[in-house]
Motif scaffolding. Structure first.
Motif, PDB file in Angstrom:
ATOM      1  N   ALA A 106       0.827  -1.205   0.000  1.00 32.48           N
ATOM      2  CA  ALA A 106       0.000   0.000   0.000  1.00 32.48           C
ATOM      3  C   ALA A 106       0.863   1.257   0.000  1.00 32.48           C
ATOM      4  CB  ALA A 106      -0.926  -0.005   1.213  1.00 32.48           C
ATOM      5  N   TYR A 107       1.941   1.217   0.766  1.00 32.07           N
ATOM      6  CA  TYR A 107       2.850   2.371   0.817  1.00 32.07           C
ATOM      7  C   TYR A 107       3.497   2.616  -0.548  1.00 32.07           C
ATOM      8  CZ  TYR A 107       7.076   5.062   1.843  1.00 32.07           C
ATOM      9  OH  TYR A 107       8.079   6.009   1.819  1.00 32.07           O
ATOM     10  N   LEU A 108       4.006   1.552  -1.168  1.00 30.56           N
ATOM     11  CA  LEU A 108       4.647   1.685  -2.481  1.00 30.56           C
ATOM     12  C   LEU A 108       3.642   2.126  -3.540  1.00 30.56           C
ATOM     13  CD1 LEU A 108       6.952  -1.477  -2.448  1.00 30.56           C
ATOM     14  CD2 LEU A 108       7.613   0.917  -2.083  1.00 30.56           C
ATOM     15  N   PHE A 109       2.411   1.618  -3.462  1.00 32.36           N
ATOM     16  CA  PHE A 109       1.360   2.001  -4.412  1.00 32.36           C
ATOM     17  C   PHE A 109       1.052   3.491  -4.294  1.00 32.36           C
ATOM     18  CE2 PHE A 109      -3.079   2.738  -5.503  1.00 32.36           C
ATOM     19  CZ  PHE A 109      -3.174   2.141  -6.753  1.00 32.36           C
ATOM     20  N   CYS A 110       0.942   3.971  -3.064  1.00 32.62           N
ATOM     21  CA  CYS A 110       0.651   5.391  -2.852  1.00 32.62           C
ATOM     22  C   CYS A 110       1.782   6.275  -3.350  1.00 32.62           C
ATOM     23  CB  CYS A 110       0.385   5.657  -1.367  1.00 32.62           C
ATOM     24  SG  CYS A 110      -1.192   5.000  -0.767  1.00 32.62           S
ATOM     25  N   ARG A 111       3.010   5.838  -3.144  1.00 31.00           N
ATOM     26  CA  ARG A 111       4.153   6.616  -3.617  1.00 31.00           C
ATOM     27  C   ARG A 111       4.187   6.648  -5.144  1.00 31.00           C
ATOM     28  NH1 ARG A 111       9.942   6.569  -0.941  1.00 31.00           N
ATOM     29  NH2 ARG A 111       9.935   8.251  -2.470  1.00 31.00           N
ATOM     30  N   LYS A 112       3.927   5.510  -5.754  1.00 28.89           N
ATOM     31  CA  LYS A 112       3.975   5.430  -7.219  1.00 28.89           C
ATOM     32  C   LYS A 112       2.911   6.308  -7.854  1.00 28.89           C
ATOM     33  CE  LYS A 112       3.768   2.171 -11.079  1.00 28.89           C
ATOM     34  NZ  LYS A 112       3.649   0.745 -11.493  1.00 28.89           N
ATOM     35  N   HIS A 113       1.730   6.330  -7.277  1.00 28.45           N
ATOM     36  CA  HIS A 113       0.611   7.088  -7.843  1.00 28.45           C
ATOM     37  C   HIS A 113       0.429   8.449  -7.176  1.00 28.45           C
ATOM     38  CE1 HIS A 113      -0.824   3.719 -10.326  1.00 28.45           C
ATOM     39  NE2 HIS A 113      -0.434   2.946  -9.317  1.00 28.45           N
ATOM     40  N   ASN A 114       1.426   8.854  -6.383  1.00 26.67           N
ATOM     41  CA  ASN A 114       1.411  10.165  -5.740  1.00 26.67           C
ATOM     42  C   ASN A 114       0.141  10.393  -4.925  1.00 26.67           C
ATOM     43  OD1 ASN A 114       2.689  12.610  -5.150  1.00 26.67           O
ATOM     44  ND2 ASN A 114       1.634  13.689  -6.817  1.00 26.67           N
ATOM     45  N   LEU A 115      -0.264   9.373  -4.190  1.00 26.64           N
ATOM     46  CA  LEU A 115      -1.434   9.475  -3.325  1.00 26.64           C
ATOM     47  C   LEU A 115      -0.988   9.848  -1.918  1.00 26.64           C
ATOM     48  CD1 LEU A 115      -3.417   6.290  -4.428  1.00 26.64           C
ATOM     49  CD2 LEU A 115      -3.851   8.659  -5.096  1.00 26.64           C
ATOM     50  N   SER A 116      -1.713  10.733  -1.305  1.00 23.59           N
ATOM     51  CA  SER A 116      -1.372  11.188   0.043  1.00 23.59           C
ATOM     52  C   SER A 116      -2.471  10.805   1.018  1.00 23.59           C
ATOM     53  CB  SER A 116      -1.189  12.708   0.049  1.00 23.59           C
ATOM     54  OG  SER A 116      -0.884  13.167   1.347  1.00 23.59           O
ATOM     55  N   CYS A 117      -2.058  10.376   2.182  1.00 24.44           N
ATOM     56  CA  CYS A 117      -3.011   9.993   3.226  1.00 24.44           C
ATOM     57  C   CYS A 117      -3.493  11.252   3.937  1.00 24.44           C
ATOM     58  CB  CYS A 117      -2.338   9.040   4.217  1.00 24.44           C
ATOM     59  SG  CYS A 117      -3.441   8.411   5.490  1.00 24.44           S
ATOM     60  N   SER A 118      -4.759  11.556   3.789  1.00 25.27           N
ATOM     61  CA  SER A 118      -5.318  12.759   4.402  1.00 25.27           C
ATOM     62  C   SER A 118      -5.436  12.598   5.917  1.00 25.27           C
ATOM     63  CB  SER A 118      -6.698  13.063   3.811  1.00 25.27           C
ATOM     64  OG  SER A 118      -6.619  13.255   2.416  1.00 25.27           O
ATOM     65  N   LEU A 119      -5.405  13.709   6.620  1.00 23.94           N
ATOM     66  CA  LEU A 119      -5.567  13.691   8.070  1.00 23.94           C
ATOM     67  C   LEU A 119      -7.025  13.443   8.427  1.00 23.94           C
ATOM     68  CD1 LEU A 119      -3.373  16.779   9.063  1.00 23.94           C
ATOM     69  CD2 LEU A 119      -2.708  14.371   9.058  1.00 23.94           C
ATOM     70  N   LEU A 120      -7.237  12.750   9.512  1.00 21.34           N
ATOM     71  CA  LEU A 120      -8.587  12.498  10.022  1.00 21.34           C
ATOM     72  C   LEU A 120      -8.724  13.251  11.337  1.00 21.34           C
ATOM     73  CD1 LEU A 120     -11.294  10.972   9.893  1.00 21.34           C
ATOM     74  CD2 LEU A 120     -10.192   9.083  11.103  1.00 21.34           C
TER      75      LEU A 120
END
Length: 218
Positions: A106-120
């Protein structure tokens, strides 16, 4: 949504990893043989106790297909309890491996697709994982500190529902003489310490995560 997903994965990794430590790190047991006076209680030598424990753990961790406990005899009921333990131990190791793999992917996928985990609610996944898991363990630890024997019984009723094969008769299953309640108490203390230390690390990591998010927005 992504924040909750990562929080769940972090909690699973921390919990299953903390439980796995006393399962795989056998010197933790060896170092307690003399302080717990296991040679006197069992009538066995240090070497015999170590061999018995190794054989029990080899079976519980799936390294051996048949149960044995060195020179110690055992009943069918005693062996069936360790079969139940084997299923729980292997489940924990599988959860650890699975959650680590999914977290990495999941971490590598987010980095590859430039996805950022939003704050909750202004907090990152590390904060929520630490609060959820840490809160539960603080409560459980407090209850166990008040009456560990009662907590020990409740634990077995929860994880071995409907079974009484965990109540050992030393005459039939002398293996219980080398696995006293004090040993399990020390393992519980270690697991609690590891979980809470991990929660503190996640809180510090969350602080850095929030600072990075803030600086990125600026």
């Amino acid at each position: 949504m992504l924040c909750c997903f990562f929080a769940l994965l972090l909690a699973l990794v921390l919990l299953s990893g903390s439980v796995a430590v006393p399962l795989v790190f056998r010197p933790l047991y060896y170092l307690q043989i003399e302080p717990l006076h296991l040679t006197e209680q069992s009538g066995l030598t240090f070497s015999q106790i170590k061999t018995a424990y190794d054989e029990v753990m080899d079976y519980c961790l799936g390294l051996s297909d048949s149960f044995s406990a060195g020179v110690l005899s055992f009943s069918s009921e005693g062996a069936s309890h360790f079969a139940d333990c084997r299923r729980l131990f292997l489940l924990d190791l599988r959860v650890l491996a699975f959650s680590c793999a999914v977290l990495l992917i999941a971490y590598l996928f987010c980095r590859k697709h430039n996805l950022s985990c939003s704050l909750l609610l202004g907090r990152g996944p590390g904060f929520w994982a630490a609060c959820g898991l840490g809160g539960v363990f603080v409560l459980v630890g407090a209850l166990a500190a008040v009456d560990f024997e009662r907590a020990f019984v409740i634990f077995h009723h929860l994880f071995f529902p409907g079974k009484e094969n965990w109540v050992f008769n030393p005459a039939q299953d002398p293996v219980i003489l080398i696995l006293p309640q004090a040993f399990f108490r020390n393992c519980a203390i270690l697991i609690l310490s590891l979980v809470l230390s991990g929660c503190l690390a996640l809180l510090f990591a969350d602080r850095a995560f929030r600072k990075r998010k803030t600086s990125t927005r600026s």
